[in-house]
Design an enzyme around this catalytic site. Structure first.
Site, PDB file in Angstrom:
ATOM      1  N   GLU A 129       0.825  -1.302   0.048  1.00 43.64           N
ATOM      2  CA  GLU A 129      -0.017   0.134   0.052  1.00 43.64           C
ATOM      3  C   GLU A 129       0.790   1.355  -0.065  1.00 43.64           C
ATOM      4  O   GLU A 129       0.578   2.192  -0.589  1.00 43.64           O
ATOM      5  CB  GLU A 129      -0.910   0.096   1.261  1.00 43.64           C
ATOM      6  CG  GLU A 129      -1.969   1.218   1.256  1.00 43.64           C
ATOM      7  CD  GLU A 129      -2.739   0.879   2.359  1.00 43.64           C
ATOM      8  OE1 GLU A 129      -3.155   1.762   3.014  1.00 43.64           O
ATOM      9  OE2 GLU A 129      -3.367  -0.106   2.840  1.00 43.64           O
ATOM     10  N   ASP A 130       1.864   1.269   0.853  1.00 37.61           N
ATOM     11  CA  ASP A 130       2.950   2.251   0.816  1.00 37.61           C
ATOM     12  C   ASP A 130       4.346   2.512   0.294  1.00 37.61           C
ATOM     13  O   ASP A 130       4.700   3.375   0.550  1.00 37.61           O
ATOM     14  CB  ASP A 130       2.911   2.695   2.281  1.00 37.61           C
ATOM     15  CG  ASP A 130       1.548   2.910   3.210  1.00 37.61           C
ATOM     16  OD1 ASP A 130       0.792   3.519   2.391  1.00 37.61           O
ATOM     17  OD2 ASP A 130       1.547   2.722   4.419  1.00 37.61           O
TER      18      ASP A 130
END
Length: 736
Positions: A76-77
């Site tokens: 996600e990051d």
């Protein structure tokens, strides 16, 4: 700050023989790809996955869960994708990381819909592998512990989501410790003033309460020893702040009136007979409170919780609660599903661990089945989220079929909820019910131990009124679906008639238009609709004007040539502005997105204020009725989703003033009305009216009408009133 060695030490303590190399590789991978990233606090981002992994290790989860905790944010990051995770760590960890990764490419959706879609994905993933939700709860728990570094608006949004979804899921899975901490942290962030005030009140009483608890626990030890009843531990506790606040607010009590402000917990050896022996000693020592005894051992809660609860009257009339459970029951009450987790060793053949894992999976599926049904039954994101919140309510009503099958339902459930819990078709065809052999209304509230018999007729269909009698998401969704389909059919028929009538005004053959599937489909697509039937339904609901459809069919020039209403447009537009001005809204107060010159009125049930989230509903004869999105009636309106329109506040008008009625519940003492009116006057707010009465339970009831500009202004008024000594609760009433 937690180090990887602390995580490994905890894993080895609870799980000797765990694959520590896997955890180290996950740590190095996470450290590499989160390198240079910072949290809102300014500390390295790696601190967060380390803390999550440590929480999971303390919950005694396996190394796959702990490793996933270290990796849960990399997709996600960072630039890492799932295939990279798969190549390094295999399918099992990849599946967990995928279930925890928010859905990408949905930036065109509102925040509410994005939230709903991400929760939907998590619910489906956690049924396949419960570790998904255990890791997500650990992730949310650490984020809540470090919320002080975020902006107030973001803190409030995340805390509300935690209170609505994640704390109830923890409760559903029996994870009492996690649920309690999530609730208290959410309370602290959402209602800081109430939290501070209640903390001061409880802390002032704490020495007295702890002294009372010490006397109670000492007496219990002495009495159990005298009667040769073994025990493992005896604990005392003061009620949690969030739980206490909820009770004070719901029942409008003062802190002196809370009977279970303190409680004792007795943990016995692992044999339930000791629980019942202990109970007899407690009831022999103190007077039990009638109807305050619950046996969750004989009939465990659906979240695996088992315990005996009883309330008794102690010295000086002090009421307190006593909980009695075995060591195993206590571990399950604290940790829930996590307490049952067994590592599935990768070896051929059956093993005790395999059987334990299968048993756990069956238990989890039973716990989460209602959530999955909610997920599958709701195509609409917002409906899904609301239904999920309903289905996460604790279930503690146990009713029986005539054959003796136990049906677990939420508090306030009716025979209709019972019917739908048995089977959807039983609910749809329900015509009546018997409770304990007597015919009762369908809106009757079920009680523990009721034997319910449902009467059905094949030709019977759900009624709109049923929505007022049901509390379960399954029943509500089925009824709403039926009504929606019925109203859609009626709306298509109405839309066809309206379009035919409008076509007659233009001297067009209605059949030439309506039977032209190609043109009808083209026009439907221009409105963002899929089929001609959807366009007719939209006309029938009043969302699309038939003359606008004709304009798209004829084209601008032909339409202008044939339009019999052309000369009236200017007068209608001017008249609409005059009406809006007359009713005090101002022509720019509320805008209906995509439609001009529609009359809007504010619903009296909630009287929405500028700054609040609002929603519009097409009402025959009233134009667009605008509600606060949190209005209690919005849930009913959502049955007619095609009548819902998007509305928004126009540019601020500082001259716009609204009257709002507030009900203030206070202690019954002299000077309360003066104190409240002074508090309002101090923040330069006008008061239209104020009156005071005394309730039957000897509390002050003060109604005050104030003039405010917007929601922020009202919040300041409520906060100022809440700080007046003796004020118990402040509620917003219907429009003045």
């Amino acid at each position: 700050m937690i180090r990887i060695e602390d995580v490994i030490e905890t894993v080895e303590k609870y799980r000797p023989g765990a694959d520590i190399d896997l955890i180290r590789r996950a740590y190095l991978f996470s450290a590499l790809h989160h390198r240079g990233q910072k949290r809102a606090s300014g500390e390295p981002y790696l601190v967060h996955p380390l803390e999550v992994a440590h929480i999971l290790a303390e919950q005694r989860l396996d190394e796959v869960s702990v490793s996933t905790g270290l990796l849960h944010d990399v997709v996600e990051d960072t630039l890492v994708d799932l295939e990279t995770i798969r190549s390094y760590f295999g399918d099992e960890i990849t599946g967990l990381v995928d279930g925890l990764t928010k859905i990408a490419q949905i930036s065109n959706l509102s925040k509410e819909r994005q939230q709903a879609e991400n929760v939907r994905k998590m619910v489906l993933a956690m049924v396949t592998d419960v570790r998904v939700v255990l890791i997500k709860l650990a992730d949310r728990l650490h984020n809540m512990r470090t919320m002080q570094f975020l902006k107030p608006e973001k803190r409030a949004r995340i805390s509300q989501e935690t209170l609505d979804i994640y704390a109830p899921i923890a409760h559903r899975l029996g994870m009492g410790k996690v649920r309690s901490e999530l609730e208290d942290l959410s309370f602290q962030n959402l209602y800081p003033e109430e939290y501070r005030r209640l903390s001061i009140e409880v802390d002032a009483r704490r020495p007295e309460l702890e002294a009372t608890l010490e006397r109670i626990t000492r007496t219990i030890r002495e009495r159990l020893t005298e009667n040769d009843v073994p025990y493992v531990a005896i604990e005392g506790r003061v009620k949690r702040l969030f739980s206490l606040w909820k009770k004070l607010k719901k029942r409008k009590l003062t802190i002196e009136q809370v009977y279970d402000l303190i409680a004792a917990r007795i943990i016995t050896p692992n044999d339930r007979k000791y629980c019942y022996l202990t109970l007899s000693v407690i009831h022999d020592t103190w007077t039990p409170v009638p109807e305050r005894f619950k046996d969750w051992i004989a009939i465990p809660r659906d979240n695996l919780y088992q315990s005996l609860h009883t309330s008794v009257i102690g010295e000086g009339g002090q009421a307190f609660e006593v909980q009695i459970r075995t060591e195993e029951m206590h571990q399950v009450a604290e940790e829930g599903v996590a307490a049952h987790w067994k590592y599935k060793e990768k070896k051929l053949g059956s093993s005790d661990d395999d059987e334990s894992l299968d048993e756990l999976r069956r238990t989890v599926e039973k716990l989460l089945l209602p959530l999955v049904e909610t997920t599958q039954d709701n195509e609409d994101s917002e409906d899904f989220l609301e239904s999920l919140k309903l289905d996460l309510f604790p279930k503690d009503v146990y009713a029986f079929t005539p054959m003796g099958k136990v049906i677990q339902l939420p508090r306030g459930a009716s025979p209709l909820d019972f019917a739908y819990a048995i089977h959807s078709e039983v609910g749809d065809t329900c015509t009546g019910a018997k409770i304990n052999g007597r015919i009762v209304p369908l809106k009757s509230e079920l009680q523990n131990g009721d034997v319910v018999e449902i009467m059905t007729t094949a030709s019977s269909k759900p009624s709109r009124d049923w929505l007022n009698y049901v509390v379960t998401a399954k029943a509500r969704n089925r009824i709403r679906h039926f009504i929606s389909e019925q109203q859609r059919t009626e709306s298509i028929d109405m839309g066809r008639k309206l379009l035919e009538k409008e076509a007659d005004k233009f001297s067009l053959s209605p059949k030439k238009l309506i039977n032209n599937d190609t043109e009808m489909r083209r026009i439907a697509n221009e409105y963002g609709l899929g089929r001609p039937e959807d366009l007719l339904a939209s006309i029938g609901y009043g969302k699309t004007l038939p003359r606008n459809v004709l304009a798209k069919f004829l084209g601008p020039e032909k339409f202008a040539e044939l339009d019999p209403e052309k000369k009236k447009e200017t007068r209608i537009s001017t008249g609409m502005k005059a009406v809006k001005k007359f009713i005090g809204l101002g022509e720019d107060a509320i805008i209906v997105k995509g439609v001009d010159n529609l009359l809007t009125t504010r619903a009296r049930c909630c009287n929405p204020l500028r700054g609040e989230d609002i929603i519009g509903y097409i009402s025959l004869g009233k134009g667009i009725v605008v509600h606060n999105k949190r209005c209690k009636n919005v849930q009913q309106l959502m049955v007619n989703r095609d009548r819902i329109v998007e509305v928004e506040w126009a540019k601020a008008d500082n001259n716009e003033i609204q009257s709002v009625r507030l009900l203030v519940t206070t202690e019954n003492r002299t000077g309360m009305l003066a104190g409240i009116t002074n508090a309002i006057a101090e923040i330069k707010t006008a008061i239209r009216d104020a009156s005071a009465n005394v309730s039957r339970d000897d509390k002050g009831l003060i109604e005050v009408t104030v003039e405010v500009f917007d929601k922020k202004h009202l919040d300041r008024v409520v906060s100022s009133i809440g700080q007046v000594p003796g004020v118990i609760a402040v509620e917003r009433m219907n429009a003045a």
